[in-house]
Design a protein around this motif. Structure first.
Motif, PDB file in Angstrom:
ATOM      1  N   ARG A  95       0.835  -1.069  -0.030  1.00 26.72           N
ATOM      2  CA  ARG A  95      -0.103   0.135  -0.034  1.00 26.72           C
ATOM      3  C   ARG A  95       0.852   1.162   0.093  1.00 26.72           C
ATOM      4  NH1 ARG A  95      -2.777  -1.917   5.498  1.00 26.72           N
ATOM      5  NH2 ARG A  95      -0.375  -1.452   5.899  1.00 26.72           N
ATOM      6  N   ARG A  96       0.381   2.409  -0.338  1.00 28.86           N
ATOM      7  CA  ARG A  96       0.912   3.732  -0.275  1.00 28.86           C
ATOM      8  C   ARG A  96       1.547   3.862   1.152  1.00 28.86           C
ATOM      9  NH1 ARG A  96      -2.523   7.754  -4.019  1.00 28.86           N
ATOM     10  NH2 ARG A  96      -2.233   6.827  -6.127  1.00 28.86           N
ATOM     11  N   ARG A  97       0.535   3.662   2.164  1.00 30.01           N
ATOM     12  CA  ARG A  97       1.258   4.004   3.282  1.00 30.01           C
ATOM     13  C   ARG A  97       2.311   3.172   3.985  1.00 30.01           C
ATOM     14  NH1 ARG A  97      -4.290   1.628   6.397  1.00 30.01           N
ATOM     15  NH2 ARG A  97      -5.182   2.480   4.381  1.00 30.01           N
ATOM     16  N   ASP A  98       2.322   1.963   3.289  1.00 31.40           N
ATOM     17  CA  ASP A  98       3.653   0.988   3.435  1.00 31.40           C
ATOM     18  C   ASP A  98       4.821   1.768   2.758  1.00 31.40           C
ATOM     19  OD1 ASP A  98       1.755  -0.761   4.619  1.00 31.40           O
ATOM     20  OD2 ASP A  98       1.462  -1.897   2.698  1.00 31.40           O
ATOM     21  N   ALA A 100       5.435   4.827   2.628  1.00 31.10           N
ATOM     22  CA  ALA A 100       5.572   5.934   3.384  1.00 31.10           C
ATOM     23  C   ALA A 100       6.198   5.559   4.759  1.00 31.10           C
ATOM     24  CB  ALA A 100       4.415   6.806   3.730  1.00 31.10           C
ATOM     25  N   ALA A 101       5.783   4.317   5.081  1.00 32.17           N
ATOM     26  CA  ALA A 101       6.597   3.888   6.440  1.00 32.17           C
ATOM     27  C   ALA A 101       7.931   3.368   6.420  1.00 32.17           C
ATOM     28  CB  ALA A 101       5.447   2.789   6.872  1.00 32.17           C
ATOM     29  N   ALA A 268       5.908   3.502  12.515  1.00 28.69           N
ATOM     30  CA  ALA A 268       6.413   2.797  11.236  1.00 28.69           C
ATOM     31  C   ALA A 268       6.129   1.251  11.218  1.00 28.69           C
ATOM     32  CB  ALA A 268       7.689   2.998  10.396  1.00 28.69           C
ATOM     33  N   VAL A 271       2.591   0.349  11.459  1.00 28.00           N
ATOM     34  CA  VAL A 271       1.925   0.410   9.956  1.00 28.00           C
ATOM     35  C   VAL A 271       2.426  -0.746   9.161  1.00 28.00           C
ATOM     36  CG1 VAL A 271       1.725   1.821   8.022  1.00 28.00           C
ATOM     37  CG2 VAL A 271       1.853   2.997   9.982  1.00 28.00           C
ATOM     38  N   ALA A 275       0.641  -4.584   7.147  1.00 31.58           N
ATOM     39  CA  ALA A 275       0.725  -4.696   5.533  1.00 31.58           C
ATOM     40  C   ALA A 275       0.308  -5.743   5.038  1.00 31.58           C
ATOM     41  CB  ALA A 275       2.168  -4.203   5.012  1.00 31.58           C
TER      42      ALA A 275
END
Length: 286
Positions: A95-98, A100-101, A268, A271, A275
């Motif tokens: 994911r995009r948040r991954d 970023a993390a 992080a 998050v 994932a």
């Protein structure tokens, strides 16, 4: 940084890479096998177990020279390795948040690496030695009651409790490794010295308890939340103990940055623990 500091950082990074890569190897070995017994004998799964062992030894070497908070934060970065590896090997979704993390992890670990001050050899007192033994027993007993309460159902928070206790146990191994004096002399004398030191027994007790409790938490809870709770406990608690009890130091003026970096690494990791890539790697390798 001194040459010894740099070498210890390399060992810590190797440990993080080893843990992350080993999770992928175990997951791929489990995926290629038709049942659990065959998975345990698969070369990739065995390579993953060997990688875990080598990563653990590398982390122990790092703890001889680095602060506990520094090593634990770097080890939490292994989740970033797992996510990237699962994307490449297992074709897991990222994911995009991954992404970023992962970026936050790299930046935060750079700050953690730069923030550690010179660490002196720990001279553990008798009180500290037996205090860690007592702590290992308390964690083990608490874990036993948690596991027993889980049988036949139980509240939904029990797997998270088992994961938290597992994190405390793994953190306990780091504290013990940091406090354990470096034995000298011939091999028989070294073995005898280690066997007679309560810290060795506390380290072993923490390690066994952490392994069993984490496996139990994964069996009865969701992979993401369980792994997130594990890393929160494994990074935060021993880092506090290291600074408060083992005199782990931070470079002058870097305390706020180090604290923020450790918290950022932990966030992080939370998050990345949720994932899909982590779930694919951990669930298949368990």
């Amino acid at each position: 940084m001194t040459p010894g500091h740099v070498v210890a950082l390399v060992f810590a990074l190797v440990a993080a890479l080893g843990y992350g890569a080993s999770s992928i190897a175990q997951a791929e070995g489990a995926r290629r096998a038709t049942d659990t017994l065959r998975a345990l004998r698969h070369p990739l799964y065995l390579a993953g177990l060997g990688g875990d062992a080598l990563a653990w030894l590398a982390s122990l070497v790092a703890l001889r020279s680095l602060a506990v908070y520094q090593v634990q934060a770097i080890l939490a970065g292994s989740l970033a390795v797992t996510v990237v590896g699962a994307r490449v090997v297992l074709a897991a979704r990222v994911r995009r948040r991954d992404v970023a993390a992962i970026a936050v992890t790299v930046l935060a670990l750079t700050v953690v690496a730069a923030a550690a001050g010179p660490q002196e050899q720990v001279h553990p007192s008798t009180t500290l030695r037996y205090g860690l033994v007592v702590a290992a027993v308390v964690v083990a007993i608490s874990g036993w009651f948690t596991v027993r309460a889980t049988r036949g159902g139980g509240p939904a928070w029990l797997p998270a409790m088992a994961a938290a206790l597992a994190g405390l146990a793994y953190g306990g191994t780091a504290v013990c490794a940091r406090a354990l004096p470096t034995p000298t002399g011939a091999l028989p004398a070294v073995v005898g010295s280690l066997a007679a030191d309560p810290l060795t027994w506390a380290l072993a007790g923490f390690g066994v308890a952490g392994t069993l409790l984490y496996a139990h938490a994964l069996q009865h809870g969701q992979v993401g939340p369980v792994t997130a709770v594990l890393w929160i406990a494994e990074v935060i608690a021993p880092s506090i103990v290291g600074v408060a009890v083992l005199s782990d130091t931070v470079r002058a003026g870097w305390t706020p940055y180090a604290g923020c970096a450790v918290l950022a690494t932990t966030a992080a990791a939370v998050v990345l623990a949720t994932a899909p890539a982590t779930a694919a790697a951990v669930a298949e390798s368990d």
